[in-house]
Design an enzyme around this catalytic site. Structure first.
Site, PDB file in Angstrom:
ATOM      1  N   GLY A 143      36.296  38.186  38.574  1.00 35.23           N
ATOM      2  CA  GLY A 143      36.065  38.832  39.517  1.00 35.23           C
ATOM      3  C   GLY A 143      37.227  39.530  40.267  1.00 35.23           C
ATOM      4  N   SER A 144      37.301  39.790  41.390  1.00 34.09           N
ATOM      5  CA  SER A 144      38.357  40.802  42.071  1.00 34.09           C
ATOM      6  C   SER A 144      39.817  40.128  42.230  1.00 34.09           C
ATOM      7  CB  SER A 144      38.160  41.142  43.402  1.00 34.09           C
ATOM      8  OG  SER A 144      38.125  40.262  44.124  1.00 34.09           O
ATOM      9  N   THR A 145      40.599  40.844  41.751  1.00 37.59           N
ATOM     10  CA  THR A 145      42.083  40.621  41.724  1.00 37.59           C
ATOM     11  C   THR A 145      42.367  40.081  43.206  1.00 37.59           C
ATOM     12  OG1 THR A 145      42.951  42.203  40.111  1.00 37.59           O
ATOM     13  CG2 THR A 145      44.562  41.354  41.644  1.00 37.59           C
ATOM     14  N   CYS A 153      35.030  45.672  34.472  1.00 30.40           N
ATOM     15  CA  CYS A 153      36.429  45.198  34.719  1.00 30.40           C
ATOM     16  C   CYS A 153      37.249  46.035  33.536  1.00 30.40           C
ATOM     17  CB  CYS A 153      36.609  43.858  34.357  1.00 30.40           C
ATOM     18  SG  CYS A 153      36.182  43.060  32.935  1.00 30.40           S
ATOM     19  N   GLU A 175      41.112  49.967  41.829  1.00 25.49           N
ATOM     20  CA  GLU A 175      39.893  49.811  40.889  1.00 25.49           C
ATOM     21  C   GLU A 175      38.627  50.422  41.789  1.00 25.49           C
ATOM     22  OE1 GLU A 175      38.406  45.678  40.225  1.00 25.49           O
ATOM     23  OE2 GLU A 175      38.293  46.394  38.104  1.00 25.49           O
ATOM     24  N   LYS A 204      28.889  28.655  39.902  1.00 25.15           N
ATOM     25  CA  LYS A 204      28.463  29.657  40.840  1.00 25.15           C
ATOM     26  C   LYS A 204      28.295  31.084  40.283  1.00 25.15           C
ATOM     27  CE  LYS A 204      30.108  31.588  44.250  1.00 25.15           C
ATOM     28  NZ  LYS A 204      29.097  32.707  44.348  1.00 25.15           N
ATOM     29  N   VAL A 250      40.289  38.137  45.339  1.00 24.89           N
ATOM     30  CA  VAL A 250      39.884  36.838  45.167  1.00 24.89           C
ATOM     31  C   VAL A 250      40.559  35.710  44.028  1.00 24.89           C
ATOM     32  CG1 VAL A 250      37.890  35.111  44.919  1.00 24.89           C
ATOM     33  CG2 VAL A 250      37.871  37.239  46.252  1.00 24.89           C
ATOM     34  N   GLY A 251      41.040  36.501  42.839  1.00 30.30           N
ATOM     35  CA  GLY A 251      41.845  35.834  42.135  1.00 30.30           C
ATOM     36  C   GLY A 251      43.232  35.141  42.761  1.00 30.30           C
ATOM     37  N   GLU A 299      40.320  36.122  35.275  1.00 27.14           N
ATOM     38  CA  GLU A 299      39.718  37.419  34.284  1.00 27.14           C
ATOM     39  C   GLU A 299      39.579  38.416  35.515  1.00 27.14           C
ATOM     40  OE1 GLU A 299      38.126  40.304  33.231  1.00 27.14           O
ATOM     41  OE2 GLU A 299      36.507  39.362  32.412  1.00 27.14           O
TER      42      GLU A 299
HETATM   43  P1  NAI Z   1      34.545  38.990  44.373  1.00 34.80           P
HETATM   44  O1  NAI Z   1      35.864  38.964  43.685  1.00 34.80           O
HETATM   45  O2  NAI Z   1      34.578  38.702  45.985  1.00 34.80           O
HETATM   46  O3  NAI Z   1      33.296  38.042  43.760  1.00 34.80           O
HETATM   47  C1  NAI Z   1      33.270  37.587  42.552  1.00 34.80           C
HETATM   48  C2  NAI Z   1      32.956  36.101  42.651  1.00 34.80           C
HETATM   49  O4  NAI Z   1      33.872  35.346  43.373  1.00 34.80           O
HETATM   50  C3  NAI Z   1      31.740  35.907  43.459  1.00 34.80           C
HETATM   51  O5  NAI Z   1      30.675  34.899  42.861  1.00 34.80           O
HETATM   52  C4  NAI Z   1      32.010  35.644  44.813  1.00 34.80           C
HETATM   53  O6  NAI Z   1      30.877  34.765  45.681  1.00 34.80           O
HETATM   54  C5  NAI Z   1      33.062  34.656  44.578  1.00 34.80           C
HETATM   55  N1  NAI Z   1      34.159  34.522  45.838  1.00 34.80           N
HETATM   56  C6  NAI Z   1      34.444  35.354  46.571  1.00 34.80           C
HETATM   57  N2  NAI Z   1      35.362  34.895  47.235  1.00 34.80           N
HETATM   58  C7  NAI Z   1      35.653  33.840  46.945  1.00 34.80           C
HETATM   59  C8  NAI Z   1      36.556  32.753  47.289  1.00 34.80           C
HETATM   60  N3  NAI Z   1      37.491  32.903  48.285  1.00 34.80           N
HETATM   61  N4  NAI Z   1      37.003  31.669  46.435  1.00 34.80           N
HETATM   62  C9  NAI Z   1      36.084  31.390  45.438  1.00 34.80           C
HETATM   63  N5  NAI Z   1      35.320  32.093  45.315  1.00 34.80           N
HETATM   64  C10 NAI Z   1      35.014  33.281  45.848  1.00 34.80           C
HETATM   65  O7  NAI Z   1      34.281  40.482  44.121  1.00 34.80           O
HETATM   66  P2  NAI Z   1      33.011  41.261  44.975  1.00 34.80           P
HETATM   67  O8  NAI Z   1      33.490  41.119  46.631  1.00 34.80           O
HETATM   68  O9  NAI Z   1      31.980  41.061  44.780  1.00 34.80           O
HETATM   69  O10 NAI Z   1      33.744  42.775  44.897  1.00 34.80           O
HETATM   70  C11 NAI Z   1      34.367  43.477  45.300  1.00 34.80           C
HETATM   71  C12 NAI Z   1      35.269  44.294  44.183  1.00 34.80           C
HETATM   72  O11 NAI Z   1      35.808  43.391  43.393  1.00 34.80           O
HETATM   73  C13 NAI Z   1      34.531  45.119  43.578  1.00 34.80           C
HETATM   74  O12 NAI Z   1      34.293  46.451  44.022  1.00 34.80           O
HETATM   75  C14 NAI Z   1      35.448  45.460  42.227  1.00 34.80           C
HETATM   76  O13 NAI Z   1      36.574  46.256  42.579  1.00 34.80           O
HETATM   77  C15 NAI Z   1      36.104  43.922  42.251  1.00 34.80           C
HETATM   78  N6  NAI Z   1      35.244  43.009  41.101  1.00 34.80           N
HETATM   79  C16 NAI Z   1      35.920  43.248  39.819  1.00 34.80           C
HETATM   80  C17 NAI Z   1      35.364  42.391  38.753  1.00 34.80           C
HETATM   81  C18 NAI Z   1      35.697  42.336  37.452  1.00 34.80           C
HETATM   82  O14 NAI Z   1      35.275  41.677  36.545  1.00 34.80           O
HETATM   83  N7  NAI Z   1      37.116  42.661  37.360  1.00 34.80           N
HETATM   84  C19 NAI Z   1      34.000  41.605  39.128  1.00 34.80           C
HETATM   85  C20 NAI Z   1      33.456  41.783  40.513  1.00 34.80           C
HETATM   86  C21 NAI Z   1      34.249  42.483  41.415  1.00 34.80           C
END
Ligand code: NAI
Ligand code: MG
Length: 788
Positions: A243-245, A299, A396, A191, A247-248, A265
């Site tokens: 993605g974000s910590t 990240c 972050e 996804k 959601v991780g 990651e």
């Molecule tokens: P996110 O972590 O919500 O999104 C990343 C992915 O996870 C997207 O594909 C999203 O649709 C999916 N996702 C969201 N909730 C989920 C769930 N409960 N179960 C499974 N998948 C889910 O990140 P977001 O909201 O787009 O960005 C918010 C903040 O997160 C950013 O401002 C940044 O600080 C951080 N972030 C960090 C990243 C990294 O690589 N370290 C990448 C993206 C965001």
């Protein structure tokens, strides 16, 4: 003429726009409306949301918001495809990956332009960094597929992998996920992030065109709940998330107890350390890459500048001068440095964080000039006058915001650098190689760049320490994350333990025993904080002794002792080996006594178990100085030293079966690799390990390296799982206990290994090798440039 003369005069760039016609033509050919790519076919668009260009707000296409039924269809397709795909010779799979790499190279410009339109990143980056790295990743993994059988003997793919990726490097993160998964023989349901699905959909078309067997790659678009449907689908065998910590952590909790493989990651707040003897101009250029690459939405962005006090003023002045020259604007313009942020919500998030930081005393510097007003643009910002507690230092930001602090000594630099819950990357600049190589191992981060920054390569593992997640992407470690031992599928559920035939205990009964075994904390015998003991019974229910009934407080003391013994990690592997040999030897001297103790508790003849325990100690003594890293040769003038490092403090909860051997089998690899341990022995047969502290005391084991807390394993395991001072936790026990441990480990995302109620037969020699060693360690890649 006049104009050119003016340009010479001002040295301004003229506009150099990249044409968008090919990308638009591709979108038009799809009527700018997309369904999912499932089982090699395109589904009809369902309920959709818009994907927009953040540089100008125009809608690019309608994307389908995947439902649970869509996810289910994709998982079914992936499952159906798995048998054939995993049975293909690695060579055949490699050829598909190679074909994908070729197609990506062929259409590199289309991918780059589409990425820039959808994400807002400068074309200079999508063209010169993202897409070439994508191709490199598929080439590299084509090779792993070909050599899979010889390089990973006895390993097997997980099956169906659910992969969820973010929007900052949409196609690159797809490559990091799909290439190793496919090379290892898995099939995938991926996804993309809701803001940036387009290059994943273009990639799906590439899969179609190279004739990838249907169902091997499935792309389901959607938002967070679509991701959650993948995570929670019972027929998904492994989840890989970037993605974000936040959601991780949700995903860690959701998969607890499911037996799904998991790699995370996550976020970072990476330090960028400049020592006084650094080449300052290079360090400024590096800093531009570190924090303004991709608008800071990286990240591993070097978002915390730590500069030595003696050069602080000079360095900050240079940074400000450089910032004045950064060009913010249309990302399709080839001479733009900083493009658009991905979406308005991110711009708002960053502005809010800035407001909070300023209210807490931060001072913000921004270059002069204006940024375009109709897109998601922000000026680069430099934040000073902050303490470690400031929001902008701790959180972050994921935007073009650099926070700066100073330090006086290398020690202080290390302390400040590590003062974060994250541990993804770190950069350090110094012309003194001794200083650089002294500091690099002390930084708690999965990647360390020396005199360079943001270097990536498919052959070099990437991933975090601490709350930046676990698992690595790239290289051999990255491949391992998509493979598991073949023998694991044959492990049976452990037989339920026979209930103890003991009568209800009268607390006074133990009184006549002259010896109540103490716990062992910080190199000293310790009485339980509770003031109570637990009876240890023999096979017929007779009382054979007592152990302390440990509680929360005892675990906290033990963790503290283990943390203060962290110097063990820096002792030479040879010295650790010597201690382990000595332990083996001293246990062997007392084999009869230990065998008798096993017999008294379990009724089984303990001779064999003691002999195996001695052998296991010898085995890991032998391993202590051999489980080494590697030196990678990425395609640039640099080497990356992959260093194998311990996790830190590891909690070990042993099971009731084979009370000596199982505990030793967990303990030996843990300490051999330089971790310190808090061991909770079998609840029922705890005396075998309380006897063991006498062996520890006679074997030159530094105090605090091994701590033993007896008591109820489940409640002690829970305390260990919830403790943020524990970096890893291994639990042998019931399926419910395992699920509890995994769920409770969410707080600091400690790495867990659990037996999930299965009968891991630790007498097997396979447990004397890399199985536990790899779980006791994490790889740090230190990038070292060479050449003048
Ligand atoms: P996110 O972590 O919500 O999104 C990343 C992915 O996870 C997207 O594909 C999203 O649709 C999916 N996702 C969201 N909730 C989920 C769930 N409960 N179960 C499974 N998948 C889910 O990140 P977001 O909201 O787009 O960005 C918010 C903040 O997160 C950013 O401002 C940044 O600080 C951080 N972030 C960090 C990243 C990294 O690589 N370290 C990448 C993206 C965001
Ligand atoms: Mg978009």
């Amino acid at each position: 003429m006049n104009k050119i003369a003016q340009i010479f005069d001002s040295l301004e760039y003229g506009p150099a726009p990249e044409a968008a016609d090919h990308a638009n033509a591709w979108l038009d050919s799809k009527n700018r409306s997309f369904g999912h790519f499932i089982d090699g076919k395109w589904t009809k668009a369902g309920k959709t949301f818009a994907s927009t260009n953040p540089a100008n707000g125009t809608k690019l296409a309608d994307i389908t918001d995947g439902t649970a039924a869509d996810v289910d269809a994709a998982v079914k397709a992936a499952r159906a495809a798995f048998k054939g795909w995993s049975a293909l010779r690695g060579y055949e799979r490699g050829k598909y990956l190679y074909a994908i790499a070729r197609m990506i190279q062929k259409h590199a410009r289309l991918f780059a332009v589409l990425e820039t339109m959808d994400n807002g990143k400068p074309i200079r980056e999508s063209r010169d960094a993202d897409v070439p790295l994508v191709a490199r990743h598929f080439y590299h993994h084509a090779g792993w597929a070909i050599h899979l059988d010889t390089e990973f003997p006895g390993m097997t793919p997980y099956g169906v992998c659910g992969q969820i990726i973010p929007w900052n490097f949409p196609l690159l993160m797809l490559a990091w996920k799909i290439a190793p998964a496919l090379a290892a023989g898995n099939t995938v349901v991926l996804k993309p992030a809701e803001f940036t699905s387009l290059t994943a959909l273009l990639f799906a078309e590439i899969c179609e065109r190279v004739g990838l067997p249907k169902g091997v790659v499935n792309i389901v678009t959607g938002e967070g709940d679509t991701g959650a449907a993948i995570v929670n689908h019972p027929d998904v065998d492994k989840i890989a998330f970037t993605g974000s910590t936040e959601v991780g952590k949700i995903i860690r909790a959701a998969t607890a107890g499911s037996g799904k493989g998991l790699s995370l990651e996550l976020g970072g707040k990476s330090p960028y350390i400049v020592f006084e003897d650094a080449d300052l101009d290079s360090a400024v250029e590096g800093l531009v890459e570190a924090i303004w690459f991709n608008q800071g939405q990286v990240c591993c962005a070097g978002s915390r500048l730590l500069v030595q006090e003696s050069i602080e003023e000079r360095f900050i002045a240079k940074v400000k001068t450089r910032m004045q020259k950064l060009r913010v604007g249309d990302p399709l313009d080839k001479s733009i440095d900083i493009g658009a942020l991905v979406a308005p919500v991110q711009v708002e998030r960053i502005k809010d964080l800035m407001k909070r930081g300023v209210a807490e005393g931060a001072v913000v510097y921004e270059p002069d000039g204006q940024v375009p007003s109709d897109g998601c643009f922000l000026k680069p910002a430099l934040v000073t006058n902050v303490s470690p507690a400031n929001t902008l230092v701790a959180e972050e930001i994921f935007g073009p915001v650099l926070v700066a602090m100073s330090f006086r000594t290398p020690e202080e630099a290390v302390a400040l650098a590590n003062n974060t819950r994250y541990g993804l990357a770190a950069t350090l600049w110094s012309e003194n190689i001794n200083l650089a190589l002294d500091i690099a191992p002390r930084l708690k981060a999965g990647v360390v760049w020396i005199n360079g920054t943001n270097q990536f390569d498919a052959a070099v593992g990437f991933g975090g320490y601490k709350e930046s997640g676990y698992g690595r992407e790239g290289g051999c470690e990255g491949m391992s994350a998509y493979l598991k031992p073949l023998w694991e599928k044959d492990i049976k559920v452990a037989a339920a333990a026979k209930p103890v035939a003991a009568k209800p205990a009268n607390p006074l009964d133990g009184g006549h025993l002259d010896q109540t075994a103490k716990m062992y904390i910080g190199g000293k015998q310790a009485r339980p904080d509770s003031g109570y003991n637990r009876p240890v019974h023999g096979p017929k229910g007779e009382l054979v002794g007592e152990v302390g009934d440990g509680n929360r407080k005892d675990i906290r003391n033990a963790v503290e002792a283990a943390r203060s013994a962290a110097g063990w990690a820096n002792s030479a592997a040879h010295s650790r080996a010597q201690v382990l040999y000595f332990l083996a030897e001293n246990l062997d001297y007392r084999r009869d006594e230990f065998a008798a103790r096993i017999k008294a508790q379990t009724g089984e003849d303990g001779t064999e178990e003691v002999a195996l325990s001695v052998e296991r100690l010898f085995a890991f003594a032998g391993w202590a100085d051999k489980f080494d890293g590697a030196v990678h040769n990425p395609p640039m003038r640099a080497i990356a030293a992959a260093m194998v490092e311990p996790l830190g403090v590891v909690g070990l909860v042993a099971s009731d079966s084979r009370p000596l051997l199982n505990a030793i089998s967990l303990l030996a690899p843990t300490i051999a690799m330089g971790n310190t341990a808090v061991l909770v022995p079998s609840s029922r047969h705890g005396l075998s390990m309380t006897d063991f502290y006498q062996v520890l005391e006679t074997s030159d084991m530094p105090s605090g390296v091994v701590n033993i807390v007896t008591g109820d394993s489940l409640s002690l395991a829970k305390t260990l799982a919830e403790h943020d001072g524990v970096d890893g936790l291994w639990f042998m026990g019931s399926a419910e206990g395992s699920a509890m441990v995994e769920k409770a480990s969410v707080g600091n995302l400690k790495q867990t290994w659990t037996s999930r109620g299965l009968d891991y037969d630790l007498t097997d020699p396979r447990f004397a090798g890399d199985y536990f060693l790899s779980k006791a360690t994490q790889v740090k890649n230190v990038w070292i440039p060479y050449g003048a």
